[in-house]
Design a protein around this motif. Sequence first.
Motif, PDB file in Angstrom:
ATOM      1  N   SER A 180     103.469 -28.945 -64.127  1.00 21.15           N
ATOM      2  CA  SER A 180     103.973 -30.188 -64.695  1.00 21.15           C
ATOM      3  C   SER A 180     102.866 -31.230 -64.710  1.00 21.15           C
ATOM      4  O   SER A 180     101.782 -31.037 -64.152  1.00 21.15           O
ATOM      5  N   ASN A 181     103.133 -32.363 -65.338  1.00 21.69           N
ATOM      6  CA  ASN A 181     102.153 -33.447 -65.377  1.00 21.69           C
ATOM      7  C   ASN A 181     102.097 -34.229 -64.070  1.00 21.69           C
ATOM      8  O   ASN A 181     101.227 -35.090 -63.901  1.00 21.69           O
ATOM      9  N   ASP A 182     103.003 -33.974 -63.150  1.00 24.37           N
ATOM     10  CA  ASP A 182     103.082 -34.737 -61.914  1.00 24.37           C
ATOM     11  C   ASP A 182     102.275 -34.045 -60.816  1.00 24.37           C
ATOM     12  O   ASP A 182     102.707 -33.037 -60.251  1.00 24.37           O
ATOM     13  N   VAL A 183     101.101 -34.608 -60.491  1.00 25.50           N
ATOM     14  CA  VAL A 183     100.238 -33.977 -59.490  1.00 25.50           C
ATOM     15  C   VAL A 183     100.830 -34.052 -58.089  1.00 25.50           C
ATOM     16  O   VAL A 183     100.383 -33.328 -57.187  1.00 25.50           O
ATOM     17  N   ARG A 184     101.841 -34.906 -57.887  1.00 21.11           N
ATOM     18  CA  ARG A 184     102.462 -34.990 -56.570  1.00 21.11           C
ATOM     19  C   ARG A 184     103.140 -33.687 -56.175  1.00 21.11           C
ATOM     20  O   ARG A 184     103.398 -33.444 -54.984  1.00 21.11           O
ATOM     21  N   GLU A 185     103.426 -32.845 -57.160  1.00 26.86           N
ATOM     22  CA  GLU A 185     103.994 -31.521 -56.880  1.00 26.86           C
ATOM     23  C   GLU A 185     103.112 -30.744 -55.915  1.00 26.86           C
ATOM     24  O   GLU A 185     103.606 -29.970 -55.089  1.00 26.86           O
ATOM     25  N   LEU A 186     101.808 -30.962 -55.976  1.00 32.79           N
ATOM     26  CA  LEU A 186     100.879 -30.191 -55.155  1.00 32.79           C
ATOM     27  C   LEU A 186     100.949 -30.566 -53.683  1.00 32.79           C
ATOM     28  O   LEU A 186     100.609 -29.750 -52.823  1.00 32.79           O
ATOM     29  N   ASN A 187     101.391 -31.790 -53.385  1.00 38.44           N
ATOM     30  CA  ASN A 187     101.533 -32.189 -51.981  1.00 38.44           C
ATOM     31  C   ASN A 187     102.542 -31.310 -51.257  1.00 38.44           C
ATOM     32  O   ASN A 187     102.387 -31.021 -50.068  1.00 38.44           O
ATOM     33  N   SER A 188     103.563 -30.873 -51.989  1.00 41.50           N
ATOM     34  CA  SER A 188     104.594 -30.041 -51.355  1.00 41.50           C
ATOM     35  C   SER A 188     104.069 -28.653 -51.004  1.00 41.50           C
ATOM     36  O   SER A 188     104.683 -27.934 -50.217  1.00 41.50           O
ATOM     37  N   TYR A 189     102.922 -28.261 -51.589  1.00 39.44           N
ATOM     38  CA  TYR A 189     102.296 -26.984 -51.256  1.00 39.44           C
ATOM     39  C   TYR A 189     101.159 -27.156 -50.257  1.00 39.44           C
ATOM     40  O   TYR A 189     100.395 -26.226 -50.021  1.00 39.44           O
ATOM     41  N   GLY A 190     101.054 -28.353 -49.688  1.00 40.12           N
ATOM     42  CA  GLY A 190     100.070 -28.595 -48.646  1.00 40.12           C
ATOM     43  C   GLY A 190      98.708 -29.047 -49.115  1.00 40.12           C
ATOM     44  O   GLY A 190      97.756 -29.064 -48.334  1.00 40.12           O
ATOM     45  N   PHE A 191      98.601 -29.451 -50.382  1.00 39.65           N
ATOM     46  CA  PHE A 191      97.315 -29.888 -50.923  1.00 39.65           C
ATOM     47  C   PHE A 191      97.180 -31.401 -50.911  1.00 39.65           C
ATOM     48  O   PHE A 191      98.127 -32.126 -51.235  1.00 39.65           O
ATOM     49  N   SER A 192      96.000 -31.884 -50.557  1.00 36.90           N
ATOM     50  CA  SER A 192      95.614 -33.252 -50.864  1.00 36.90           C
ATOM     51  C   SER A 192      95.008 -33.237 -52.262  1.00 36.90           C
ATOM     52  O   SER A 192      94.405 -32.238 -52.678  1.00 36.90           O
ATOM     53  N   THR A 193      95.164 -34.329 -52.995  1.00 37.59           N
ATOM     54  CA  THR A 193      94.710 -34.367 -54.373  1.00 37.59           C
ATOM     55  C   THR A 193      93.572 -35.374 -54.533  1.00 37.59           C
ATOM     56  O   THR A 193      93.618 -36.472 -53.983  1.00 37.59           O
ATOM     57  N   ALA A 194      92.569 -34.993 -55.304  1.00 36.38           N
ATOM     58  CA  ALA A 194      91.398 -35.846 -55.524  1.00 36.38           C
ATOM     59  C   ALA A 194      91.179 -36.009 -57.019  1.00 36.38           C
ATOM     60  O   ALA A 194      90.807 -35.052 -57.710  1.00 36.38           O
ATOM     61  N   ALA A 195      91.431 -37.208 -57.529  1.00 36.53           N
ATOM     62  CA  ALA A 195      91.244 -37.498 -58.954  1.00 36.53           C
ATOM     63  C   ALA A 195      89.780 -37.841 -59.210  1.00 36.53           C
ATOM     64  O   ALA A 195      89.215 -38.724 -58.563  1.00 36.53           O
ATOM     65  N   MET A 196      89.151 -37.148 -60.141  1.00 38.18           N
ATOM     66  CA  MET A 196      87.784 -37.474 -60.530  1.00 38.18           C
ATOM     67  C   MET A 196      87.855 -38.617 -61.544  1.00 38.18           C
ATOM     68  O   MET A 196      88.236 -38.421 -62.696  1.00 38.18           O
TER      69      MET A 196
END
Length: 271
Positions: A180-196
């Motif tokens: 999906s377009n919502d990167v917050r989905e990745l937090n639920s899989y244990g990832f921190s997100t880094a936007a370039m």
Amino acid sequence: MPIIEITSLQQPGVEVFSTLTETQLRMTLEPEKGLFIAESPKVIRVALDAGYEPVSLLCERKHIDGDAHDIIGRCSDIPVYTGSRDLLTELTGYTLTRGVLCAMHRPLPQPVETICRGARRIVVIKGVTDTTNIGAIFRSAAALGIDAVLLTPDSCDPLNRRSIRVSMGSVFLIPWTWMSNDVRELNSYGFSTAAMALTKNSLPLDDKRLKQTERLAVIMGTEGDGLPMDTIANCDYVVRIPMSHGVDSLNVAAAAAVAFWELRTPISVKD
């Protein structure tokens, strides 16, 4: 393994290589799977080694006993269409790279959770529509330790013929899927997100906090507009590549390669 000589541009069976668009290959022929085209013997071999299923081959006559001989031997139960270089160019609309094309079944997309399972470094491609950039990002991802690739629906299809060729078949080597377009989905899989992205509060790429993050998703946007502001706001970090001589940005594929190398998983995290 039937060798079929093409005598007409309307030859039955060759429409997959000629009249069908990328979208039609993806959606129309086989709604459950779809098809894609792999180009050049080297790329086709990578796909076959990765377990992709061939449907048919299009090959210049001289390559039947040449560059494509081993491929034809591995695909003994599918039709091989052949003809002169000029006829095949007229049929496809472009000169074949190394004279061989292979139509293959498109695998069913995997859930994001499945693709991310066990991964430590992933990249999210957001809104990148240039096929060359997609292929180059996949090649760098496979070479520089990225475990998986996720793409938002507004990005180009990695199984586009040109993307595959630019990636040199790397698209077959690294797990990928749509998200999906919502990167917050990745937090639920244990990832921190880094936007370039270039913002006032962005961290330099070599910030130790990034390298020490156990599970990190690098978010890449378009070269021109970059990432949308809401995507940036929803990420845990905003990251920039320090540059010289007043240069403010790199091509997205070049920036991705730099980021992948710098943010590769530390040995301590892998262990």
